[in-house]
Design a protein around this motif. Structure first.
Motif, PDB file in Angstrom:
ATOM      1  N   ALA A 160       1.965   3.879   6.631  1.00  0.00           N
ATOM      2  CA  ALA A 160       0.752   4.679   6.827  1.00  0.00           C
ATOM      3  C   ALA A 160       0.626   5.789   5.793  1.00  0.00           C
ATOM      4  O   ALA A 160      -0.483   6.161   5.398  1.00  0.00           O
ATOM      5  CB  ALA A 160       0.752   5.276   8.242  1.00  0.00           C
ATOM      6  N   GLU A 161       1.758   6.324   5.344  1.00  0.00           N
ATOM      7  CA  GLU A 161       1.731   7.395   4.338  1.00  0.00           C
ATOM      8  C   GLU A 161       1.535   6.848   2.930  1.00  0.00           C
ATOM      9  O   GLU A 161       1.038   7.539   2.042  1.00  0.00           O
ATOM     10  CB  GLU A 161       3.039   8.201   4.383  1.00  0.00           C
ATOM     11  CG  GLU A 161       3.170   9.123   5.578  1.00  0.00           C
ATOM     12  CD  GLU A 161       3.368   8.368   6.884  1.00  0.00           C
ATOM     13  OE1 GLU A 161       4.165   7.402   6.874  1.00  0.00           O
ATOM     14  OE2 GLU A 161       2.727   8.721   7.894  1.00  0.00           O
ATOM     15  N   LEU A 205       3.233  -4.351   9.273  1.00  0.00           N
ATOM     16  CA  LEU A 205       2.152  -4.779   8.387  1.00  0.00           C
ATOM     17  C   LEU A 205       0.914  -3.904   8.602  1.00  0.00           C
ATOM     18  O   LEU A 205       0.308  -3.417   7.634  1.00  0.00           O
ATOM     19  CB  LEU A 205       1.817  -6.249   8.642  1.00  0.00           C
ATOM     20  CG  LEU A 205       0.620  -6.812   7.862  1.00  0.00           C
ATOM     21  CD1 LEU A 205       0.868  -6.760   6.362  1.00  0.00           C
ATOM     22  CD2 LEU A 205       0.321  -8.244   8.307  1.00  0.00           C
ATOM     23  N   LEU A 206       0.535  -3.683   9.858  1.00  0.00           N
ATOM     24  CA  LEU A 206      -0.681  -2.917  10.143  1.00  0.00           C
ATOM     25  C   LEU A 206      -0.561  -1.462   9.715  1.00  0.00           C
ATOM     26  O   LEU A 206      -1.553  -0.838   9.347  1.00  0.00           O
ATOM     27  CB  LEU A 206      -1.014  -3.008  11.635  1.00  0.00           C
ATOM     28  CG  LEU A 206      -1.451  -4.393  12.130  1.00  0.00           C
ATOM     29  CD1 LEU A 206      -1.652  -4.383  13.637  1.00  0.00           C
ATOM     30  CD2 LEU A 206      -2.715  -4.858  11.428  1.00  0.00           C
ATOM     31  N   ARG A 207       0.641  -0.924   9.774  1.00  0.00           N
ATOM     32  CA  ARG A 207       0.831   0.452   9.309  1.00  0.00           C
ATOM     33  C   ARG A 207       0.459   0.602   7.829  1.00  0.00           C
ATOM     34  O   ARG A 207       0.032   1.673   7.399  1.00  0.00           O
ATOM     35  CB  ARG A 207       2.293   0.867   9.495  1.00  0.00           C
ATOM     36  CG  ARG A 207       2.651   1.249  10.915  1.00  0.00           C
ATOM     37  CD  ARG A 207       4.129   1.577  11.028  1.00  0.00           C
ATOM     38  NE  ARG A 207       4.468   2.087  12.356  1.00  0.00           N
ATOM     39  CZ  ARG A 207       5.705   2.353  12.762  1.00  0.00           C
ATOM     40  NH1 ARG A 207       6.729   2.158  11.939  1.00  0.00           N
ATOM     41  NH2 ARG A 207       5.930   2.826  13.980  1.00  0.00           N
ATOM     42  N   ALA A 208       0.648  -0.469   7.067  1.00  0.00           N
ATOM     43  CA  ALA A 208       0.402  -0.394   5.624  1.00  0.00           C
ATOM     44  C   ALA A 208      -1.011  -0.801   5.238  1.00  0.00           C
ATOM     45  O   ALA A 208      -1.377  -0.735   4.060  1.00  0.00           O
ATOM     46  CB  ALA A 208       1.411  -1.273   4.884  1.00  0.00           C
TER      47      ALA A 208
END
Length: 740
Positions: free
Chosen positions: A406-407, A431-434
Motif C-alpha cells: 500500500a505504501e 496482491l490487493l495491497r499493491a
C-alpha cells in the motif's frame, strides 16, 4: 536399532549448517564409518551411537546413526586427550596436560561449574581463561541440547534447527513450554510437542497444552482443508477428542485466547460462533474492503468505442468472438474490477489478448499468475512478460515481505491475474495491497477447478457474493470443440460420462481390473509406449508426460507410483550420486517438487542482463536435480529452466519426487500428456471437480487407466468439500458501506 560405544578417530566431512557428519570410529580392532546428524566430535572422544547398519553403493558398509551420546572421559589420560583434541578452541595438548595436572579427576567439573579456577593453572592469563571457559560452555551446550532433544524422540536434523533457534536456552525453553515449538518452528506439530510435554511431566489438562491444541487445530484446518475458521462447537469436539479432556476446560481456554487476542470470535446473535486465527480473519476482511475500494475508485470507462476495437482485433487475428466473449471484453474496459471465468476452450486466453491490445494505449498492463509455470504459459500465449505474483510484488525473502504494498503500489494502469482459483486469501490480500485505487484489476480463472491449496476460497467466494462484476464463458471455440479433452471436461462438469476411445482423438481409456495391474500399465505407458507413440526421446519423457493421481497412498497412489516411475525412468547406477531423506532416495536427474513454502531458500539464475540472486521456493514448484554433492551432502534443483536452488540435507524434508503428482499439486500447470490411474479410492477424493481439474491439466493427450466404474463414480460424485469461509458475506457488507 543397534547401540555401541566407540572411540572417534576423525571427521571425514561435516556440514556446520545442519550437523550432517561422516566420521570414522575404532570399533573392536577395526575402523567403521558412522554417518548422520551428529554433535561436533573430536579424535580421541568416546561416544555411544544408536542406529542401523547400511550398505552404501559407493562407500560400502556404514552405520546410519539416529542418536549420538558423547561420553565424558573418566580416566586422567582420557580427560587429557579429550581436552587436547581441539574440541575447545585455545586448548592444545600442552595446555590440556597443564589443566589436568592442576585439577586431576575434577577437571571437567571445574570447567563446567568453576571456570574461574583456571587462573590456578600456571601461565594462564585472565583473557585466555575466560576464552577457554566460554568455548567449553558453547561446546557443551550444543551437545547437551542435541542429547536432550533426541532423548525425547526429536530427529537429529530437527534438533539442530531447534538448537540454532533457541541457542543455550533451548533445553530451558522446552522444559518450560514445549508447545512453543509449534509456533516458533515450521515442521513441528502438536503431536511432537505433546510427546515431549508428556515425557517432561506436563499435566494432560494443563492450560498451556489446551491452548496449544486449539491453535494447532485451527492451523491444521487451514492447512488440510482450507478452512479459515472453525465453528466453535466443532472446535470443541475436535479439541476434546485430541486432548481427552472435558468441554468445560477447553471452552474456558477458547475464551482466554479470545481475550488475549490469540484467536478471534465472530458470530451474530442466534448464529453459531466462529473461531478464527487472527491473520485469516483480518485477511478476509481486508480483501473484501480493498476489492470494494477498487470498484468505488474505478478509472474512467473505456467501453464506448470498444466494439470497433474488438472488430479490428477479430480481422487481424482471423477469429470471431461470440456475444458473451464480446461482453467480457467490454466489461473489462468498463469496470474497475472484473472476474472472467470459464472452462477450457472457452476463449479466456484470446479474450485476454484482445483486452491487452485495447488497454495498452491507455497505459501499462501488468500480467501475473500464482505459479512460475502458469506465468510462463501466460507469457507464451500473450507475447508479454508475465510474472509470478511474488515476483510482481518484489518478494524480499521473508514471509509476507513484499516491496510492493500500500505504501509502494504497483506502477501500472491494469493488473491481469490468471489461474485465480489457485490464489489463497493471504496471497490475495498481498496482491490487493499493491493495487492502487484507480487501477483496473481483471481476475481470470476456472471456478469449477479445485480451490487453492492454501486457506480460503477466494475466486468462488467473489463469484458467490454477486458484488464484483463477472462474466462466465460457456461457448466453446470451434477448434477447441475438436478436442475430446475439452469436450469431455465439459461433459464431466455437467455430470455426463466422457466419450471414451473414440478413434483418432486425444482422449484414451485402457481397462485394467486391479490396482497392481493399473500401476504396471501406467509405468509401461510412461516409459515405453507413449514416448514411442508421440516420438518423445530423452529428458522430454520427464517434461512432457505427467502422471496425476487422486490419492497419495495405495498401489496407485502418488507415493507408490513415484517409486515405480523413478526406478523405471531414473534407475540407480554406480556413477549416479544420491542423497536420502527418510524413505526417499534422490538421484541425479530426478524430477522433484517443493512441498512447502520456503521463504528463505536461496536461488541463483543467469540472465541475459547478468546474474540474479533471490530467495523463496514455493509449494508446488517442480524442477529437476542437476547436481548431487556427496561431499557437501547437498543437491541442486533447477526450477523454471534457469533458477537453481541448493538444498542442504535439512531442506530435503520439503522436497518430494514428482514423476507422479497429486491432482491438487498439479493446479496451475499444463502438460502435453497426462496419464491418470482411475482404479478406486476414498469417495472424498474421487469427486467430479477433482476429475475435471486433472483433465484440464492436459494440452494434447489424456490417457486414463483403470475401471470404467471408477470414472462413473467420479462423474456422479458432485460432492464438494465446503470450506469454512466468509469472504462472500464480507464482500456484501463492504459493498453496502461503499454504496456499490
Amino acid at each position: 536399532m543397534e547401540r555401541f560405544e566407540a572411540n572417534v578417530l576423525g571427521t571425514v566431512y561435516r556440514n556446520d549448517e545442519n550437523g550432517y557428519s561422516v566420521i570414522t570410529v575404532r570399533l573392536g580392532r577395526g575402523e567403521q564409518t558412522v554417518v548422520g546428524t551428529l554433535p561436533r566430535l573430536r579424535p580421541g572422544e568416546q561416544a555411544a551411537f544408536t542406529g542401523t547398519w547400511t550398505e552404501h553403493a559407493t562407500y560400502g558398509r556404514q552405520f546410519r546413526c539416529v542418536l549420538c551420546e558423547p561420553l565424558k572421559p573418566t580416566t586422567l589420560l582420557g580427560i587429557e586427550r579429550f581436552l587436547g583434541s581441539g574440541i575447545i578452541k585455545g586448548v592444545g595438548q600442552t595446555t590440556a596436560k597443564a589443566i589436568v595436572a592442576a585439577f586431576g579427576e575434577e577437571t571437567l567439573t571445574v570447567l563446567a561449574e568453576h571456570p574461574e579456577r583456571l587462573q590456578e593453572v600456571p601461565g594462564m592469563g585472565k583473557k585466555r581463561w575466560k576464552q577457554i571457559a566460554q568455548n567449553y560452555q558453547e561446546t557443551t551446550v550444543e551437545r547437551d541440547t542435541m542429547i536432550f532433544l533426541q532423548s525425547y524422540g526429536i530427529p537429529a536434523t530437527l534438533s539442530v534447527r531447534i538448537g540454532k533457534l533457541y541457542g543455550e536456552r533451548a533445553a530451558e525453553i522446552i522444559r518450560t513450554d514445549p508447545y512453543r515449538l509449534c509456533q516458533d518452528l515450521e515442521g513441528v506439530g502438536f503431536v511432537t510437542a505433546d510427546r515431549i510435554a508428556a515425557a517432561i511431566g506436563i499435566a494432560p489438562d494443563s492450560e498451556g497444552r489446551i491452548r496449544a491444541a486449539l491453535r494447532y487445530l485451527l492451523q491444521e484446518a487451514a492447512n488440510g482443508a482450507g478452512h479459515v475458521y472453525l465453528p466453535r462447537e466443532e472446535l470443541l469436539r475436535r479439541a476434546c477428542a485430541l486432548l481427552h479432556v472435558g468441554e468445560e476446560a477447553v471452552d474456558r481456554q477458547i475464551q482466554y485466547l479470545a481475550i488475549a487476542r490469540d484467536i478471534a470470535l465472530r458470530g451474530e446473535a442466534g448464529e453459531e460462533e466462529q473461531v478464527w486465527l487472527p491473520r485469516f480473519e483480518s485477511a478476509e476482511r481486508e480483501v473484501a474492503q480493498r476489492l470494494c475500494e477498487l470498484m468505488a475508485a474505478a478509472p474512467p470507462a473505456l467501453d464506448a468505442g470498444a466494439d470497433r476495437g474488438i472488430d479490428r482485433f477479430q480481422r487481424m487475428e482471423g477469429i470471431a468472438f461470440s456475444e458473451r466473449q464480446r461482453e467480457a471484453i467490454r466489461s473489462a474496459l468498463k469496470h474497475g474490477v472484473l472476474v472472467i471465468t470459464g472452462g477450457p476452450g472457452t476463449g479466456k486466453t484470446t479474450i485476454i489478448n484482445c483486452i491487452i491490445r485495447l488497454l495498452t494505449p491507455e497505459g501499462t498492463v501488468s500480467l501475473c499468475a500464482p505459479t512460475g509455470r502458469a506465468a510462463k504459459r501466460m507469457t507464451e500465449t500473450t507475447g508479454i512478460e508475465s510474472r509470478t505474483i511474488h515476483r510482481l510484488l518484489e518478494y524480499s525473502g521473508e514471509e509476507g515481505a513484499f516491496a510492493r504494498n500500500a505504501e509502494c503500489p504497483l506502477e501500472t494502469s491494469c493488473v491481469i491475474v490468471d489461474e485465480a482459483s489457485m490464489i489463497d486469501v493471504l496471497l490475495m490480500r498481498s496482491l490487493l495491497r499493491a493495487v492502487e485505487p484507480g487501477t483496473r484489476l481483471i481476475i481470470v480463472g476456472d471456478s469449477d477447478q479445485l480451490p487453492s491449496v492454501g486457506p480460503g476460497n477466494v475466486l468462488g467466494d467473489i463469484l458467490q457474493s454477486g458484488v464484483v462484476p463477472a462474466v462466465r464463458l460457456t461457448d466453446i471455440f470451434r477448434q477447441a470443440g475438436e478436442s475430446r479433452i475439452v469436450v469431455n471436461a465439459h461433459r464431466i462438469n455437467h455430470g455426463e460420462m466422457p466419450i471414451l476411445n473414440e478413434k483418432g482423438t486425444d482422449f484414451f481409456f485402457e481397462r485394467t481390473e486391479n490396482p497392481g495391474r493399473t500401476a504396471r500399465q501406467v509405468v509401461g505407458l510412461v516409459t515405453e509406449r507413449l514416448p514411442k507413440f508421440r516420438g518423445i526421446e530423452g529428458p522430454a519423457r520427464l517434461r512432457d508426460i505427467q502422471v496425476l493421481a487422486p490419492a497419495r497412498k495405495g498401489e496407485c497412489g502418488v507415493m507408490q507410483l513415484n517409486m515405480l516411475l523413478q526406478e523405471a525412468l531414473n534407475p540407480p547406477s554406480p556413477d549416479k550420486p544420491t542423497l536420502s531423506w527418510g524413505e526417499t532416495v534422490f538421484r541425479l536427474g530426478d524430477k522433484v517438487m517443493q512441498t512447502r513454502n520456503d521463504y528463505q531458500l536461496a536461488w541463483h539464475r543467469d540472465t541475459p542482463h547478468g546474474p540474479e540472486d533471490g530467495q523463496g521456493v514455493f509449494n508446488g514448484d517442480v524442477g529437476y536435480v542437476i547436481d548431487v554433492d556427496g561431499e557437501e551432502h547437498t543437491l541442486t534443483v533447477r526450477f523454471d529452466e534457469d533458477k537453481d536452488a541448493v538444498y542442504a540435507s535439512a531442506d530435503l524434508e520439503n522436497l518430494d519426487l514428482a514423476y507422479c503428482l497429486s491432482v491438487h499439486k498439479s493446479q496451475g500447470s499444463e502438460f502435453p500428456t497426462v496419464v491418470m490411474p482411475v482404479c478406486g479410492g476414498p469417495p472424498m477424493l474421487l469427486t467430479r471437480n477433482l476429475f475435471y481439474t486433472a483433465l484440464t491439466r492436459a494440452r494434447e493427450l489424456v490417457v486414463l487407466v483403470g475401471r470404467e466404474e471408477t470414472i462413473r463414480q467420479m462423474v456422479e460424485n458432485d460432492h464438494i468439500l465446503k470450506r469454512n469461509t466468509a469472504l462472500a458475506e464480507r464482500l456484501r457488507q463492504a459493498a453496502a458501506l461503499y454504496s456499490l
